[in-house]
Design an enzyme around this catalytic site. Structure first.
Site, PDB file in Angstrom:
ATOM      1  N   LYS A 122       0.865  -1.185   0.000  1.00  0.00           N
ATOM      2  CA  LYS A 122       0.000   0.000   0.000  1.00  0.00           C
ATOM      3  C   LYS A 122       0.893   1.225   0.000  1.00  0.00           C
ATOM      4  O   LYS A 122       1.959   1.214   0.618  1.00  0.00           O
ATOM      5  CB  LYS A 122      -0.852   0.031   1.268  1.00  0.00           C
ATOM      6  CG  LYS A 122      -1.959  -0.973   1.252  1.00  0.00           C
ATOM      7  CD  LYS A 122      -3.025  -0.566   2.232  1.00  0.00           C
ATOM      8  CE  LYS A 122      -4.115  -1.607   2.248  1.00  0.00           C
ATOM      9  NZ  LYS A 122      -4.748  -1.725   3.549  1.00  0.00           N
ATOM     10  N   HIS A 125       0.856   7.219   2.900  1.00  0.00           N
ATOM     11  CA  HIS A 125       0.035   8.408   2.711  1.00  0.00           C
ATOM     12  C   HIS A 125       0.425   9.459   3.741  1.00  0.00           C
ATOM     13  O   HIS A 125       1.383   9.285   4.491  1.00  0.00           O
ATOM     14  CB  HIS A 125      -1.446   8.049   2.757  1.00  0.00           C
ATOM     15  CG  HIS A 125      -1.826   7.326   4.019  1.00  0.00           C
ATOM     16  ND1 HIS A 125      -1.928   7.971   5.224  1.00  0.00           N
ATOM     17  CD2 HIS A 125      -2.070   6.015   4.261  1.00  0.00           C
ATOM     18  CE1 HIS A 125      -2.239   7.094   6.161  1.00  0.00           C
ATOM     19  NE2 HIS A 125      -2.326   5.903   5.599  1.00  0.00           N
ATOM     20  N   HIS A 128       1.332   8.642   7.295  1.00  0.00           N
ATOM     21  CA  HIS A 128       2.673   8.094   7.512  1.00  0.00           C
ATOM     22  C   HIS A 128       3.718   9.197   7.571  1.00  0.00           C
ATOM     23  O   HIS A 128       4.789   9.008   8.126  1.00  0.00           O
ATOM     24  CB  HIS A 128       3.028   7.092   6.408  1.00  0.00           C
ATOM     25  CG  HIS A 128       2.185   5.865   6.439  1.00  0.00           C
ATOM     26  ND1 HIS A 128       1.309   5.542   5.440  1.00  0.00           N
ATOM     27  CD2 HIS A 128       2.067   4.894   7.371  1.00  0.00           C
ATOM     28  CE1 HIS A 128       0.693   4.404   5.750  1.00  0.00           C
ATOM     29  NE2 HIS A 128       1.136   4.005   6.918  1.00  0.00           N
TER      30      HIS A 128
HETATM   31  N1  ARG Z   1       1.236  -0.934  10.263  1.00  0.00           N
HETATM   32  C1  ARG Z   1       0.313  -0.221  11.090  1.00  0.00           C
HETATM   33  C2  ARG Z   1      -0.503   0.752  10.244  1.00  0.00           C
HETATM   34  O1  ARG Z   1      -0.049   1.236   9.225  1.00  0.00           O
HETATM   35  C3  ARG Z   1       0.998   0.586  12.158  1.00  0.00           C
HETATM   36  C4  ARG Z   1       1.841  -0.215  13.090  1.00  0.00           C
HETATM   37  C5  ARG Z   1       2.087   0.513  14.363  1.00  0.00           C
HETATM   38  N2  ARG Z   1       2.994  -0.137  15.240  1.00  0.00           N
HETATM   39  C6  ARG Z   1       2.677  -1.156  16.049  1.00  0.00           C
HETATM   40  N3  ARG Z   1       3.646  -1.671  16.756  1.00  0.00           N
HETATM   41  N4  ARG Z   1       1.480  -1.595  16.164  1.00  0.00           N
HETATM   42  O2  ARG Z   1      -1.616   1.063  10.666  1.00  0.00           O
END
Ligand code: ARG
Length: 564
Positions: A122, A125, A128
């Site tokens: 993905k 965006h 991020h």
């Molecule tokens: N990959 C997840 C997202 O884009 C965020 C991860 C955040 N970190 C964690 N340790 N849960 O929503």
């Protein structure tokens, strides 16, 4: 090591503690509301109340009785205000701010900062952008303050959605399209899957089978494909990280913890916190005030996001025995972090409270070109490109002679976006308005970059190396209090930003420094006067501003070109 105004603050706190017969570490100094009131204030309310005396009277008595080297005390109502003598201020601040270690610390704690953590297949965006920019800034600040920092990217590369992607690829995957625009193609497959899964029940089963193949841990075509998608995605993310100056010590996807999940569930069981609920395994958290239990394994035996986070936290603890483990993740995941901390607490771990969620607000776009319209994902790459394009127009107009316009445009465009993100309190939502982000006036990144370049230019024009502290009569800078104070407050601003996990405090300190530096050279002649000693002192002040802006903007991830 004491920097800037710190030595004065310590002296004041020690004198107050002695006068009030208190331990020095309970004396909390504040910043006066008005700059004319001096550099530090001590509000007398609390202690006066405790002792049953009138706070204003107490402030007056203290002011009359205190005798602090280089510091004057005066009462204003219930406040006791402290003003540092001009020559002492100039000497201390100039000496500190001309040193390479200005603001640096030797904290020694181990701090893990997890940030960015996008999902593969993905596009990154605008959300991020926030985690990446805030996380990278915090990591740089802790490093500067002397922590042992570990930067972690917890890539989202595991979960049943990858079964869907693999099923969609089997149906509609196109190798050429994948090569041309990996993320674009994978996103398209994903969208197509969701559009067709309702009518086409076979698709869902194919997705489940594909994920089962992945989860089996065996080498298989599904695994090879998944690995390929991951690598392509990481390559795409890397170009963004380079532009933002973000880097990681550990890039560990969720899949990395796969073979620890069984052990994790077993640990939860041994701790006696695991319960059955409709065939699934959960940890009840009602004793911790959380109504929703934490789901760690579904009825089909698959583990979840939270299971992987628990395994990751435990593995990090075993590997680093951290003092702090910070997760820079949007506020929408607050419940998830509360849950998984409380699971660790219920397990009797004595480190659960070292885990901290660092939430932040959303970005909204003002209307106009590149606003987010329904159904369209605005890619981070597009936002950065647009910023650079606009910066290029400005550079073209302001400095058509510049030797390397594209490079400066990249530095100004990216710097503008980064600074804009960090100048707000992180928990608040951010309104993104291109005009404001890229303005060279006001509280912006380009304004500070420009101030820095201006200092560089003055130093260049002097035609000699910047004077060192020993060559300067710092007393000649006594009339520049505002500038000296703005410089002197930098180290405390970085420390406070670190304590509160709030890069905004550094951004705000730099904006104050920028404003006073502009006033300084607008109101005073730096070069070409008839007093060489004065010129020397002012050049040294300009050099201190240049260094401090470069250091502070560097912490935030804003580049500092010498010419713009
Ligand atoms: N990959 C997840 C997202 O884009 C965020 C991860 C955040 N970190 C964690 N340790 N849960 O929503």
């Amino acid at each position: 090591m004491l920097h800037g105004l710190d030595a004065f603050a310590e002296r004041i706190a020690a004198a107050l503690a002695a006068a009030l017969d208190l331990p020095a570490d309970v004396v909390r100094l504040e910043r006066p509301r008005h700059d004319e009131h001096g550099e530090f204030a001590y509000p007398c309310f609390r202690i006066a109340k405790e002792r049953g005396v009138n706070p204003a009277q107490m402030a007056q008595d203290l002011a009359a009785g205190l005798d602090i080297d280089g510091v004057g005390a005066a009462a204003v109502g219930p406040f006791l205000n402290f003003t540092i003598a001009g020559t002492d201020l100039a000497a201390a601040v100039l000496a500190a701010s001309l040193s390479d270690s200005f603001g640096r610390g030797s904290d020694g704690r181990t701090t893990l900062v997890e940030y960015s953590s996008p999902n593969i297949a993905k596009p990154m965006h605008i959300g991020h952008l926030r985690t990446t920019v805030i996380g990278a800034a915090l990591a740089r600040m802790y490093d500067f303050l002397g922590h042992r920092v570990v930067r972690i990217n917890h890539i989202g590369d595991w979960g049943s959605q990858f079964g869907k992607l693999l099923a969609a690829w089997a149906r509609w995957g196109d190798d050429d399209a994948l090569k041309a625009d990996p993320i674009g193609h994978l996103l398209k497959l994903y969208v197509q899957f969701h559009a067709e899964e309702e009518q086409d029940t076979g698709l869902k089963d194919e997705a489940k089978a594909a994920f089962r193949a992945l989860e089996s841990g065996q080498e298989c075509p599904e695994r090879a494909l998944w690995r390929r998608f991951t690598e392509l995605s990481l390559g795409d993310f890397e170009t963004i990280y380079q532009r933002l100056g973000a880097h990681f010590d550990l890039v560990r996807g969720e899949s990395w913890y796969e073979d620890q999940l069984e052990g994790l569930v077993q640990w939860l069981d041994e701790c006696g916190v695991l319960e059955e609920s409709d065939g699934a395994q959960v940890v009840d958290l009602s004793s911790e005030g959380i109504k929703t239990p934490c789901l760690v394994r579904t009825g089909h035996g698959t583990t979840l996001y939270a299971t992987r986070d628990l395994a990751a936290a435990r593995s990090r603890w075993q590997e680093f025995a951290f003092d702090h483990c910070l997760y820079v993740v949007g506020a929408e995941q607050t419940l998830h972090f509360q849950q998984f901390r409380m699971v660790l607490k219920r397990c009797g771990s004595d480190w659960w409270d070292r885990i901290e969620h660092i939430p932040f607000g959303l970005v909204r776009f003002a209307e106009g070109k590149l606003s987010t319209r329904a159904g369209r994902v605005l890619r981070l790459q597009e936002v950065l490109d647009r910023a650079v394009e606009l910066a290029r127009e400005i550079v073209e107009e302001k400095n058509p002679e510049h030797a390397d316009k594209q490079r400066v445009a990249e530095q100004v465009g990216i710097g503008a976006v980064v600074f804009h993100d960090l100048k707000h309190q992180r928990q608040k939502d951010v309104l993104f308005d291109w005009k404001e982000v890229l303005s060279f006036e006001g509280d912006t990144g380009p304004y500070l970059q420009y101030t820095h370049a201006r200092c560089c230019s003055i130093l260049r024009k002097s035609g000699r190396p910047a004077p060192s502290f020993d060559e300067v009569d710092s007393a000649l800078l006594q009339d520049s209090r505002e500038l000296l104070v703005a410089l002197g407050r930098f180290p405390a601003a970085v420390r406070e930003a670190g304590d509160k996990r709030e890069p905004m405090l550094v951004a705000q300190a730099l904006l104050r420094l920028g404003a006073s530096a502009n006033a300084f050279y607008r109101e005073r002649r730096v070069l070409g006067g008839d007093d060489p000693a004065l010129e020397n002192a002012r050049l040294a002040a300009i050099d201190a501003v240049r260094r401090t802006l470069a250091s502070g903007l560097g912490l935030l991830g804003v580049p500092t070109p010498e010419e713009m």
